[in-house]
Design a protein around this motif. Structure first.
Motif, PDB file in Angstrom:
ATOM      1  N   LEU A 286      35.954 -19.439  51.793  1.00 56.28           N
ATOM      2  CA  LEU A 286      37.018 -20.072  50.834  1.00 56.28           C
ATOM      3  C   LEU A 286      36.396 -21.243  49.691  1.00 56.28           C
ATOM      4  CD1 LEU A 286      40.018 -20.594  52.842  1.00 56.28           C
ATOM      5  CD2 LEU A 286      39.747 -18.969  51.275  1.00 56.28           C
ATOM      6  N   MET A 287      35.408 -21.931  50.384  1.00 57.51           N
ATOM      7  CA  MET A 287      34.687 -22.966  49.534  1.00 57.51           C
ATOM      8  C   MET A 287      33.836 -21.893  48.558  1.00 57.51           C
ATOM      9  SD  MET A 287      33.216 -25.645  51.978  1.00 57.51           S
ATOM     10  CE  MET A 287      34.299 -26.564  52.985  1.00 57.51           C
ATOM     11  N   HIS A 288      33.184 -20.911  48.897  1.00 56.03           N
ATOM     12  CA  HIS A 288      32.385 -20.303  47.735  1.00 56.03           C
ATOM     13  C   HIS A 288      33.411 -19.846  46.748  1.00 56.03           C
ATOM     14  CE1 HIS A 288      29.194 -17.603  46.522  1.00 56.03           C
ATOM     15  NE2 HIS A 288      29.934 -16.503  46.655  1.00 56.03           N
ATOM     16  N   GLN A 289      34.256 -19.197  47.205  1.00 58.92           N
ATOM     17  CA  GLN A 289      35.257 -18.628  46.121  1.00 58.92           C
ATOM     18  C   GLN A 289      36.051 -19.651  45.282  1.00 58.92           C
ATOM     19  OE1 GLN A 289      35.869 -15.346  45.594  1.00 58.92           O
ATOM     20  NE2 GLN A 289      34.204 -14.876  46.864  1.00 58.92           N
ATOM     21  N   LYS A 290      35.871 -21.051  45.630  1.00 58.43           N
ATOM     22  CA  LYS A 290      36.390 -21.972  45.039  1.00 58.43           C
ATOM     23  C   LYS A 290      37.984 -21.831  45.386  1.00 58.43           C
ATOM     24  CE  LYS A 290      33.221 -22.586  41.541  1.00 58.43           C
ATOM     25  NZ  LYS A 290      32.470 -22.184  40.670  1.00 58.43           N
ATOM     26  N   LEU A 291      38.352 -21.835  46.619  1.00 58.13           N
ATOM     27  CA  LEU A 291      39.779 -21.872  46.899  1.00 58.13           C
ATOM     28  C   LEU A 291      39.975 -22.608  48.147  1.00 58.13           C
ATOM     29  CD1 LEU A 291      39.725 -17.536  46.887  1.00 58.13           C
ATOM     30  CD2 LEU A 291      41.047 -19.220  45.159  1.00 58.13           C
ATOM     31  N   TRP A 292      39.160 -23.428  48.592  1.00 56.45           N
ATOM     32  CA  TRP A 292      39.296 -24.164  49.571  1.00 56.45           C
ATOM     33  C   TRP A 292      40.392 -25.362  49.454  1.00 56.45           C
ATOM     34  CZ3 TRP A 292      38.905 -24.536  54.262  1.00 56.45           C
ATOM     35  CH2 TRP A 292      38.820 -25.723  55.146  1.00 56.45           C
ATOM     36  N   THR A 293      40.589 -25.500  47.911  1.00 60.30           N
ATOM     37  CA  THR A 293      41.751 -26.362  47.904  1.00 60.30           C
ATOM     38  C   THR A 293      43.266 -25.876  48.156  1.00 60.30           C
ATOM     39  OG1 THR A 293      42.054 -25.950  45.257  1.00 60.30           O
ATOM     40  CG2 THR A 293      40.751 -28.077  45.965  1.00 60.30           C
ATOM     41  N   TYR A 294      43.321 -24.552  48.168  1.00 57.81           N
ATOM     42  CA  TYR A 294      44.641 -23.946  48.799  1.00 57.81           C
ATOM     43  C   TYR A 294      44.848 -24.160  50.187  1.00 57.81           C
ATOM     44  CZ  TYR A 294      45.030 -22.428  43.810  1.00 57.81           C
ATOM     45  OH  TYR A 294      45.218 -22.304  42.581  1.00 57.81           O
TER      46      TYR A 294
ATOM     47  N   MET B 186      47.508 -16.153  46.475  1.00 59.52           N
ATOM     48  CA  MET B 186      47.304 -15.111  47.216  1.00 59.52           C
ATOM     49  C   MET B 186      46.042 -14.658  47.638  1.00 59.52           C
ATOM     50  SD  MET B 186      50.564 -14.765  47.711  1.00 59.52           S
ATOM     51  CE  MET B 186      50.432 -13.273  48.648  1.00 59.52           C
ATOM     52  N   LYS B 187      45.048 -14.898  46.883  1.00 59.87           N
ATOM     53  CA  LYS B 187      43.790 -14.459  47.263  1.00 59.87           C
ATOM     54  C   LYS B 187      43.136 -15.328  48.374  1.00 59.87           C
ATOM     55  CE  LYS B 187      39.152 -13.904  45.215  1.00 59.87           C
ATOM     56  NZ  LYS B 187      38.335 -13.921  44.012  1.00 59.87           N
ATOM     57  N   ALA B 188      43.402 -16.660  48.456  1.00 56.23           N
ATOM     58  CA  ALA B 188      42.978 -17.616  49.588  1.00 56.23           C
ATOM     59  C   ALA B 188      43.889 -17.075  50.762  1.00 56.23           C
ATOM     60  CB  ALA B 188      43.523 -19.025  49.328  1.00 56.23           C
TER      61      ALA B 188
END
Length: 81
Positions: free
Chosen positions: A3-11, A29-31
Motif C-alpha cells: 500500500l505504501m509502494h502504491q501510494k495508498l497507505w493513507t486510505y 477501491m484499489k487500496a
C-alpha cells in the motif's frame, strides 16, 4: 508495504478522509482490493464486510496486533502445536 509502494497507505490509516480532503473512490477501491487480494484466506474472514480500506485495516489490526486477545490466543495455540 504494498500500500505504501502504491501510494495508498493513507486510505488504510484514514488520513485520506480528512476534513479538507476528499478521497478518490478509485484509489479507495484499489487500496481495499489490495488488502483483500494479498491476504491469506483466513484473513478474508475479517475483512469481508469492510466497505473501505480503513475498515479492513482496522479489523486486521484488532486481530493481529500483539495486544489483541485473539492474537494472544493464536500465539499460545501455535506454541502448543
Amino acid at each position: 508495504m504494498l500500500l505504501m509502494h502504491q501510494k495508498l497507505w493513507t486510505y488504510a490509516t484514514g488520513e485520506a478522509y480528512g476534513v479538507e480532503k476528499k478521497p478518490d473512490p478509485g484509489k479507495e477501491m484499489k487500496a481495499l482490493s489490495l488488502i483483500w487480494l494479498h491476504g491469506e484466506l483466513l484473513r478474508y474472514l475479517y475483512v469481508r464486510s469492510a466497505k473501505t480500506a480503513k475498515d479492513a485495516w482496522s479489523e486486521l489490526s484488532k486481530v493481529f496486533e500483539d495486544k489483541g486477545l485473539e492474537r494472544h490466543i493464536g500465539l499460545i495455540d501455535n506454541l502448543l502445536d
